[in-house]
Design a protein around this motif. Structure first.
Motif, mmCIF file in Angstrom:
data_model
loop_
_atom_site.group_PDB
_atom_site.id
_atom_site.type_symbol
_atom_site.label_atom_id
_atom_site.label_comp_id
_atom_site.label_asym_id
_atom_site.label_seq_id
_atom_site.Cartn_x
_atom_site.Cartn_y
_atom_site.Cartn_z
ATOM 1 N N GLY A 249 11.756 21.680 94.844
ATOM 2 C CA GLY A 249 11.912 23.124 94.744
ATOM 3 C C GLY A 249 10.700 23.774 94.105
ATOM 4 O O GLY A 249 9.964 23.143 93.333
ATOM 5 N N LEU A 250 10.499 25.049 94.394
ATOM 6 C CA LEU A 250 9.343 25.755 93.847
ATOM 7 C C LEU A 250 9.394 25.818 92.329
ATOM 8 O O LEU A 250 8.357 25.679 91.662
ATOM 9 C CB LEU A 250 9.273 27.168 94.435
ATOM 10 N N ALA A 251 10.572 26.004 91.754
ATOM 11 C CA ALA A 251 10.688 26.048 90.296
ATOM 12 C C ALA A 251 10.248 24.727 89.676
ATOM 13 O O ALA A 251 9.568 24.710 88.635
ATOM 14 C CB ALA A 251 12.124 26.383 89.887
ATOM 15 N N ASP A 252 10.608 23.621 90.309
ATOM 16 C CA ASP A 252 10.202 22.305 89.798
ATOM 17 C C ASP A 252 8.687 22.135 89.887
ATOM 18 O O ASP A 252 8.055 21.567 88.989
ATOM 19 C CB ASP A 252 10.899 21.199 90.584
ATOM 20 N N TRP A 253 8.102 22.596 91.005
ATOM 21 C CA TRP A 253 6.641 22.485 91.154
ATOM 22 C C TRP A 253 5.920 23.298 90.088
ATOM 23 O O TRP A 253 4.950 22.842 89.482
ATOM 24 C CB TRP A 253 6.218 22.937 92.543
ATOM 25 N N LEU A 254 6.381 24.512 89.846
ATOM 26 C CA LEU A 254 5.753 25.369 88.834
ATOM 27 C C LEU A 254 5.864 24.726 87.445
ATOM 28 O O LEU A 254 4.921 24.820 86.644
ATOM 29 C CB LEU A 254 6.391 26.751 88.826
ATOM 30 N N ALA A 255 6.983 24.088 87.167
ATOM 31 C CA ALA A 255 7.151 23.439 85.878
ATOM 32 C C ALA A 255 6.214 22.255 85.713
ATOM 33 O O ALA A 255 5.779 21.937 84.595
ATOM 34 C CB ALA A 255 8.608 22.981 85.706
ATOM 35 N N ARG A 256 5.890 21.600 86.828
ATOM 36 C CA ARG A 256 5.024 20.417 86.778
ATOM 37 C C ARG A 256 3.536 20.778 86.842
ATOM 38 O O ARG A 256 2.684 19.925 86.568
ATOM 39 C CB ARG A 256 5.364 19.487 87.937
ATOM 40 N N THR A 257 3.196 22.002 87.227
ATOM 41 C CA THR A 257 1.791 22.403 87.368
ATOM 42 C C THR A 257 1.539 23.689 86.591
ATOM 43 O O THR A 257 1.256 24.729 87.173
ATOM 44 C CB THR A 257 1.436 22.605 88.845
ATOM 45 N N PRO A 258 1.641 23.632 85.251
ATOM 46 C CA PRO A 258 1.479 24.871 84.459
ATOM 47 C C PRO A 258 0.055 25.397 84.516
ATOM 48 O O PRO A 258 -0.877 24.658 84.792
ATOM 49 C CB PRO A 258 1.848 24.405 83.048
ATOM 50 N N ALA B 226 -6.193 21.163 92.649
ATOM 51 C CA ALA B 226 -5.553 19.959 92.116
ATOM 52 C C ALA B 226 -4.175 19.736 92.727
ATOM 53 O O ALA B 226 -3.725 18.606 92.891
ATOM 54 C CB ALA B 226 -5.427 20.068 90.593
ATOM 55 N N SER B 227 -3.509 20.824 93.078
ATOM 56 C CA SER B 227 -2.161 20.742 93.628
ATOM 57 C C SER B 227 -1.933 21.937 94.527
ATOM 58 O O SER B 227 -2.476 23.023 94.299
ATOM 59 C CB SER B 227 -1.131 20.726 92.488
ATOM 60 N N LEU B 228 -1.132 21.754 95.560
ATOM 61 C CA LEU B 228 -0.894 22.810 96.535
ATOM 62 C C LEU B 228 0.550 22.721 97.008
ATOM 63 O O LEU B 228 1.055 21.631 97.289
ATOM 64 C CB LEU B 228 -1.856 22.650 97.703
ATOM 65 N N ALA B 229 1.214 23.869 97.097
ATOM 66 C CA ALA B 229 2.612 23.901 97.526
ATOM 67 C C ALA B 229 2.778 24.824 98.719
ATOM 68 O O ALA B 229 2.329 25.977 98.683
ATOM 69 C CB ALA B 229 3.518 24.347 96.389
ATOM 70 N N LEU B 230 3.419 24.328 99.765
ATOM 71 C CA LEU B 230 3.823 25.161 100.890
ATOM 72 C C LEU B 230 5.163 25.806 100.548
ATOM 73 O O LEU B 230 6.067 25.146 100.037
ATOM 74 C CB LEU B 230 3.990 24.320 102.152
ATOM 75 N N VAL B 231 5.296 27.099 100.861
ATOM 76 C CA VAL B 231 6.541 27.817 100.594
ATOM 77 C C VAL B 231 6.925 28.582 101.853
ATOM 78 O O VAL B 231 6.112 29.315 102.418
ATOM 79 C CB VAL B 231 6.395 28.798 99.409
ATOM 80 N N GLY B 232 8.161 28.414 102.310
ATOM 81 C CA GLY B 232 8.605 29.117 103.500
ATOM 82 C C GLY B 232 7.995 28.593 104.780
ATOM 83 O O GLY B 232 8.025 29.255 105.814
ATOM 84 N N LEU C 239 -0.082 17.199 97.424
ATOM 85 C CA LEU C 239 0.552 18.127 98.359
ATOM 86 C C LEU C 239 2.065 18.143 98.187
ATOM 87 O O LEU C 239 2.713 17.098 98.139
ATOM 88 C CB LEU C 239 0.203 17.730 99.789
ATOM 89 N N PHE C 240 2.616 19.353 98.115
ATOM 90 C CA PHE C 240 4.054 19.539 97.973
ATOM 91 C C PHE C 240 4.548 20.483 99.064
ATOM 92 O O PHE C 240 3.833 21.392 99.485
ATOM 93 C CB PHE C 240 4.387 20.153 96.608
ATOM 94 N N ASN C 241 5.764 20.262 99.502
ATOM 95 C CA ASN C 241 6.441 21.214 100.375
ATOM 96 C C ASN C 241 7.637 21.761 99.603
ATOM 97 O O ASN C 241 8.620 21.061 99.378
ATOM 98 C CB ASN C 241 6.895 20.544 101.673
ATOM 99 N N CYS C 242 7.527 23.025 99.212
ATOM 100 C CA CYS C 242 8.580 23.663 98.425
ATOM 101 C C CYS C 242 9.433 24.598 99.270
ATOM 102 O O CYS C 242 10.136 25.460 98.740
ATOM 103 C CB CYS C 242 7.972 24.422 97.249
ATOM 104 N N MET D 136 -4.154 25.340 104.098
ATOM 105 C CA MET D 136 -4.056 24.138 103.276
ATOM 106 C C MET D 136 -5.417 23.477 103.129
ATOM 107 O O MET D 136 -5.833 23.094 102.030
ATOM 108 C CB MET D 136 -3.070 23.151 103.899
ATOM 109 N N ARG D 137 -6.153 23.366 104.245
ATOM 110 C CA ARG D 137 -7.439 22.688 104.212
ATOM 111 C C ARG D 137 -8.452 23.450 103.358
ATOM 112 O O ARG D 137 -9.240 22.838 102.617
ATOM 113 C CB ARG D 137 -7.969 22.509 105.629
ATOM 114 N N VAL D 138 -8.457 24.766 103.465
ATOM 115 C CA VAL D 138 -9.403 25.568 102.682
ATOM 116 C C VAL D 138 -9.281 25.239 101.203
ATOM 117 O O VAL D 138 -10.275 24.974 100.516
ATOM 118 C CB VAL D 138 -9.180 27.068 102.921
ATOM 119 N N PHE D 139 -8.062 25.228 100.687
ATOM 120 C CA PHE D 139 -7.884 25.034 99.251
ATOM 121 C C PHE D 139 -7.891 23.562 98.852
ATOM 122 O O PHE D 139 -8.504 23.193 97.842
ATOM 123 C CB PHE D 139 -6.591 25.727 98.796
#
Length: 220
Positions: A211-220, A115-121, A194-197, A106-109
């Protein structure tokens, strides 16, 4: 959904997750390894790494960093030296001391301009005897580590979507560290949102949980 996101977003796997993604025919852009105890066989035995870039702590075993990755980028996770991330971003390098591999990732990026970062799993919780999400592949060499983790005390924390969830004491420290960095980023005007998906697990202060789908829709 991760495969769909990989068409428009960078995907960084954290150590064990690389094997899980490849099992679903998803090749991440990066894999981050910071654990000096893991061998090349543990993490990448039998896997193709030629299309992925490795982000590795300078403490990682040479047998891992000498594998035929597309590119190897070293970062320093100790307190006394400076990371070399210029090959990744062209920006000034930073020091990524301490924390779990996910926190380091997370810190690296986040600190290099995402601009935006999502944790998954990244559930940071335990389900029954499971230590890693979705029963992620674990080698024979990791059984002693898992046995130690299973003996650690448990903690009850707030869960994604409400309610409570069980976690381990060390995972609870990671939850705190994620939330602490989120607070620091707000204070220092680091622009990464920061998002947790993750679909299950512990709630993290300072992250938006969608949800990950919502994050992807908001960060095209």
């Amino acid at each position: 959904m991760v495969a769909k996101g990989g068409q428009t977003h960078l995907v960084c796997a954290v150590s064990w997750a690389y094997r899980k993604l490849l099992a679903h025919n998803i090749m991440p852009d990066f894999v981050l390894v910071s654990d000096a105890s893991l061998s090349a066989e543990d993490l990448f035995g039998g896997l193709d790494v030629s299309e992925c870039c490795l982000i590795a702590s300078t403490a990682v075993k040479p047998e891992v960093t000498s594998l035929p990755f597309k590119q190897v980028i070293f970062i320093e996770t100790g307190d006394l030296m400076v990371a070399n991330l210029q090959a990744l971003t062209g920006l000034q390098a930073c020091n990524y001391a301490a924390g779990s591999s996910s926190i380091i990732g997370m810190r690296v990026f986040a600190e290099q301009g995402a601009a935006s970062l999502a944790l998954v799993g990244n559930d940071l919780a335990v389900q029954g005897d499971a230590i890693y999400a979705d029963d992620t592949f674990v080698t024979e060499g990791q059984k002693a580590l898992l046995a130690r983790k299973q003996r650690e005390g448990t903690v009850i924390v707030d869960a994604i979507g409400g309610g409570r969830v069980t976690t381990k004491e060390n995972y609870n420290q990671f939850i705190y560290q994620f939330g602490n960095y989120a607070a620091v980023y707000r204070q220092e005007d680091i622009a990464c949102v920061l998002f947790n998906c993750s679909s299950f697990g512990a709630y993290i202060d300072g992250f938006e949980h969608i949800g990950l789908a919502d994050w992807l829709a908001r960060t095209p």
